[in-house]
Design a protein around this motif. Structure first.
Motif, PDB file in Angstrom:
ATOM      1  N   ARG A 149       0.848  -1.196   0.000  1.00 14.75           N
ATOM      2  CA  ARG A 149       0.000   0.000   0.000  1.00 14.75           C
ATOM      3  C   ARG A 149       0.885   1.248   0.000  1.00 14.75           C
ATOM      4  O   ARG A 149       0.632   2.215  -0.718  1.00 14.75           O
ATOM      5  N   ASP A 150       1.943   1.191   0.813  1.00 17.86           N
ATOM      6  CA  ASP A 150       2.843   2.325   1.000  1.00 17.86           C
ATOM      7  C   ASP A 150       4.273   1.829   0.776  1.00 17.86           C
ATOM      8  O   ASP A 150       4.794   1.044   1.573  1.00 17.86           O
ATOM      9  N   ILE A 151       4.897   2.278  -0.302  1.00 20.69           N
ATOM     10  CA  ILE A 151       6.240   1.766  -0.612  1.00 20.69           C
ATOM     11  C   ILE A 151       7.258   2.216   0.431  1.00 20.69           C
ATOM     12  O   ILE A 151       8.363   1.655   0.508  1.00 20.69           O
ATOM     13  N   ASP A 152       6.909   3.210   1.238  1.00 21.11           N
ATOM     14  CA  ASP A 152       7.823   3.667   2.279  1.00 21.11           C
ATOM     15  C   ASP A 152       7.641   2.915   3.593  1.00 21.11           C
ATOM     16  O   ASP A 152       8.392   3.144   4.549  1.00 21.11           O
ATOM     17  N   ALA A 153       6.647   2.035   3.643  1.00 22.55           N
ATOM     18  CA  ALA A 153       6.448   1.251   4.871  1.00 22.55           C
ATOM     19  C   ALA A 153       7.657   0.352   5.089  1.00 22.55           C
ATOM     20  O   ALA A 153       8.199  -0.231   4.145  1.00 22.55           O
ATOM     21  N   PRO A 154       8.119   0.219   6.335  1.00 24.08           N
ATOM     22  CA  PRO A 154       9.314  -0.592   6.592  1.00 24.08           C
ATOM     23  C   PRO A 154       9.079  -2.054   6.256  1.00 24.08           C
ATOM     24  O   PRO A 154       7.979  -2.581   6.438  1.00 24.08           O
ATOM     25  N   ALA A 155      10.131  -2.691   5.769  1.00 25.08           N
ATOM     26  CA  ALA A 155      10.032  -4.115   5.428  1.00 25.08           C
ATOM     27  C   ALA A 155       9.974  -4.950   6.706  1.00 25.08           C
ATOM     28  O   ALA A 155      10.696  -4.674   7.668  1.00 25.08           O
ATOM     29  N   PRO A 156       9.102  -5.970   6.737  1.00 25.87           N
ATOM     30  CA  PRO A 156       9.085  -6.855   7.899  1.00 25.87           C
ATOM     31  C   PRO A 156      10.323  -7.743   7.911  1.00 25.87           C
ATOM     32  O   PRO A 156      11.030  -7.854   6.897  1.00 25.87           O
ATOM     33  N   GLU A 157      10.567  -8.358   9.036  1.00 28.21           N
ATOM     34  CA  GLU A 157      11.666  -9.321   9.097  1.00 28.21           C
ATOM     35  C   GLU A 157      11.402 -10.442   8.100  1.00 28.21           C
ATOM     36  O   GLU A 157      10.291 -10.961   8.010  1.00 28.21           O
ATOM     37  N   THR A 158      12.421 -10.791   7.347  1.00 25.07           N
ATOM     38  CA  THR A 158      12.268 -11.856   6.345  1.00 25.07           C
ATOM     39  C   THR A 158      12.189 -13.216   7.023  1.00 25.07           C
ATOM     40  O   THR A 158      13.064 -13.567   7.828  1.00 25.07           O
ATOM     41  N   VAL A 159      11.136 -13.944   6.716  1.00 23.90           N
ATOM     42  CA  VAL A 159      10.976 -15.327   7.178  1.00 23.90           C
ATOM     43  C   VAL A 159      10.582 -16.163   5.968  1.00 23.90           C
ATOM     44  O   VAL A 159       9.523 -15.955   5.385  1.00 23.90           O
ATOM     45  N   ILE A 160      11.464 -17.072   5.567  1.00 25.83           N
ATOM     46  CA  ILE A 160      11.171 -17.965   4.442  1.00 25.83           C
ATOM     47  C   ILE A 160      10.996 -19.368   4.995  1.00 25.83           C
ATOM     48  O   ILE A 160      11.935 -19.947   5.557  1.00 25.83           O
ATOM     49  N   PRO A 161       9.811 -19.941   4.892  1.00 19.32           N
ATOM     50  CA  PRO A 161       9.571 -21.252   5.506  1.00 19.32           C
ATOM     51  C   PRO A 161      10.323 -22.360   4.786  1.00 19.32           C
ATOM     52  O   PRO A 161      10.541 -22.306   3.566  1.00 19.32           O
ATOM     53  N   GLU A 162      10.724 -23.364   5.547  1.00 21.90           N
ATOM     54  CA  GLU A 162      11.313 -24.560   4.954  1.00 21.90           C
ATOM     55  C   GLU A 162      10.185 -25.502   4.568  1.00 21.90           C
ATOM     56  O   GLU A 162       9.392 -25.915   5.407  1.00 21.90           O
ATOM     57  N   LEU A 163      10.113 -25.837   3.293  1.00 21.48           N
ATOM     58  CA  LEU A 163       9.026 -26.658   2.777  1.00 21.48           C
ATOM     59  C   LEU A 163       9.574 -27.950   2.197  1.00 21.48           C
ATOM     60  O   LEU A 163      10.659 -27.970   1.582  1.00 21.48           O
ATOM     61  N   ALA A 164       8.852 -29.031   2.394  1.00 24.21           N
ATOM     62  CA  ALA A 164       9.276 -30.327   1.881  1.00 24.21           C
ATOM     63  C   ALA A 164       9.266 -30.324   0.361  1.00 24.21           C
ATOM     64  O   ALA A 164       8.396 -29.710  -0.273  1.00 24.21           O
ATOM     65  N   ALA A 165      10.226 -31.012  -0.229  1.00 27.77           N
ATOM     66  CA  ALA A 165      10.299 -31.102  -1.689  1.00 27.77           C
ATOM     67  C   ALA A 165       9.124 -31.881  -2.261  1.00 27.77           C
ATOM     68  O   ALA A 165       8.712 -31.660  -3.407  1.00 27.77           O
ATOM     69  N   SER A 166       8.582 -32.803  -1.471  1.00 28.82           N
ATOM     70  CA  SER A 166       7.421 -33.580  -1.912  1.00 28.82           C
ATOM     71  C   SER A 166       6.727 -34.172  -0.695  1.00 28.82           C
ATOM     72  O   SER A 166       7.307 -34.236   0.396  1.00 28.82           O
ATOM     73  N   VAL A 167       5.489 -34.589  -0.887  1.00 32.71           N
ATOM     74  CA  VAL A 167       4.762 -35.306   0.150  1.00 32.71           C
ATOM     75  C   VAL A 167       5.204 -36.763   0.105  1.00 32.71           C
ATOM     76  O   VAL A 167       5.095 -37.408  -0.951  1.00 32.71           O
ATOM     77  N   PRO A 168       5.723 -37.329   1.199  1.00 28.52           N
ATOM     78  CA  PRO A 168       6.145 -38.741   1.167  1.00 28.52           C
ATOM     79  C   PRO A 168       4.964 -39.647   0.851  1.00 28.52           C
ATOM     80  O   PRO A 168       3.823 -39.375   1.255  1.00 28.52           O
ATOM     81  N   SER A 169       5.234 -40.722   0.144  1.00 28.99           N
ATOM     82  CA  SER A 169       4.150 -41.619  -0.254  1.00 28.99           C
ATOM     83  C   SER A 169       3.433 -42.216   0.951  1.00 28.99           C
ATOM     84  O   SER A 169       2.225 -42.489   0.886  1.00 28.99           O
TER      85      SER A 169
END
Length: 343
Positions: A149-169
């Protein structure tokens, strides 16, 4: 202010839970509309009698109907102001949805990352769909690029989730009672079973469908997907409405019937990418690659892990990425999923 402008990137917080509005009761009309929009012909989702011969009480609603309904509920809070839906992971169908069930959705924000341009950011959410008994019917992670909404709004802390490459059978959830011991190849429309497919095999599904503006608008309204990029032609600089990515998924899944008619139920979504934009007038073709195979505990039921690729018809089948690792410009969808098939 009584109207809802939708959330922007700076409005999200990691860990918050969002309950999405307007539960939806799905009935046989949902199936009829789905089969009108797409050339869907898998027998288990078409015939009560066929489903009963496979151990189910009657035919459940198509797996992708469930996906669309659960997804559509999330749009006002997650992707109303999206630039693009980027990908999926860790998706599982947890219980069949039957005509008359009522579906609601809930999402948890699990990741945030502002983009380097400062104008947009990526939001990761884990969405779960529930029925009227508060039983989970499916769950998946998706990530979406959302405007600020506002390009001047501060960036939140970066959190990138660890996701499984696939669902195990062994984490696949099979419908209670499913039994392919008495499976009828003739009624299903194909004789090729689980044992006939080899890992690494590629299948050109041959058929093609031209995407129409009218059918796309029907689909987005049906799933109550109100994302501006799909509805509002003034929302993009090119004046085009972006075809809902789920519309491409369902079209490609339906096209895969020619070569994978016995892949009756989708039970997991390992990953996916909307590799390129799709617009009205594009003609879609599809091909699949067998990535893995697994036995299951259900009688006569095996699982295939499949890559489903949708591409523009002018792009050659089995084209995917260049040597640099970038998707070919004609590739629209790269989807990795598990499906159940008779052994």
């Amino acid at each position: 202010m009584k109207t809802n402008p939708g959330r922007f990137f700076e409005d999200y917080r990691v860990g918050e839970t969002i309950a999405h509005a307007v539960p939806r009761t799905v009935r046989m009309g949902e199936r009829a509309l789905y089969h009108m929009l797409y050339p869907a012909r898998h027998a288990l989702h078409s015939s009560d009698q066929f489903a009963q011969s496979c151990g189910l009480p009657f035919s459940p609603l198509d797996d992708m109907v469930v996906f669309h309904v659960v997804f559509g509920k999330t749009v006002p809070e997650i992707s109303l102001n999206a630039v693009a839906n980027l990908g999926y992971a860790e998706g599982r169908w947890l219980s069949p949805v039957w005509p008359g069930d009522t579906i609601r959705s809930q999402s948890e924000v699990i990741g945030l990352k502002q983009n380097s341009n400062g104008k947009t950011g990526v939001v990761w959410v884990r969405t779960t769909g529930f029925n009227q008994h508060d039983e989970a019917v499916m769950s998946y992670v998706r990530w979406v690029m959302v405007k600020k909404r506002d390009i001047d709004a501060p960036a939140p802390e970066t959190v990138i989730p660890e996701l499984a490459a696939s669902v195990p059978s062994d984490a696949l959830v099979l419908p209670k009672g499913l039994d392919f011991s008495n499976y009828d190849d003739t009624l299903a429309g194909e004789s090729h079973r689980w044992g006939d497919y080899e890992i690494g095999e590629k299948i050109d599904h041959v058929d093609r469908v031209t995407i129409e503006e009218a059918e796309h608008m029907l689909a987005t309204r049906l799933w109550q997907n109100t994302a501006k990029v799909h509805f509002d032609a003034t929302n993009r600089p090119d004046g085009k409405r972006l075809i809902y990515g789920g519309h491409v998924i369902s079209m490609a899944r339906s096209l895969s019937f020619n070569g994978l008619a016995n892949a009756q139920m989708v039970v997991a979504l390992n990953g996916g990418s909307h590799a390129g934009p799709c617009f009205a007038g594009d003609t879609i073709a599809a091909w699949s690659e067998v990535l893995d195979k697994a036995e299951t505990s259900a009688p006569g039921v095996g699982a295939l892990r499949l890559r489903l690729v949708a591409h523009r018809a002018e792009t050659q089948a089995f084209t995917l990425k260049s040597d640099s690792g970038k998707y070919d410009s004609g590739v629209l969808l790269d989807l990795d999923y598990w499906a159940l098939m008779p052994t």
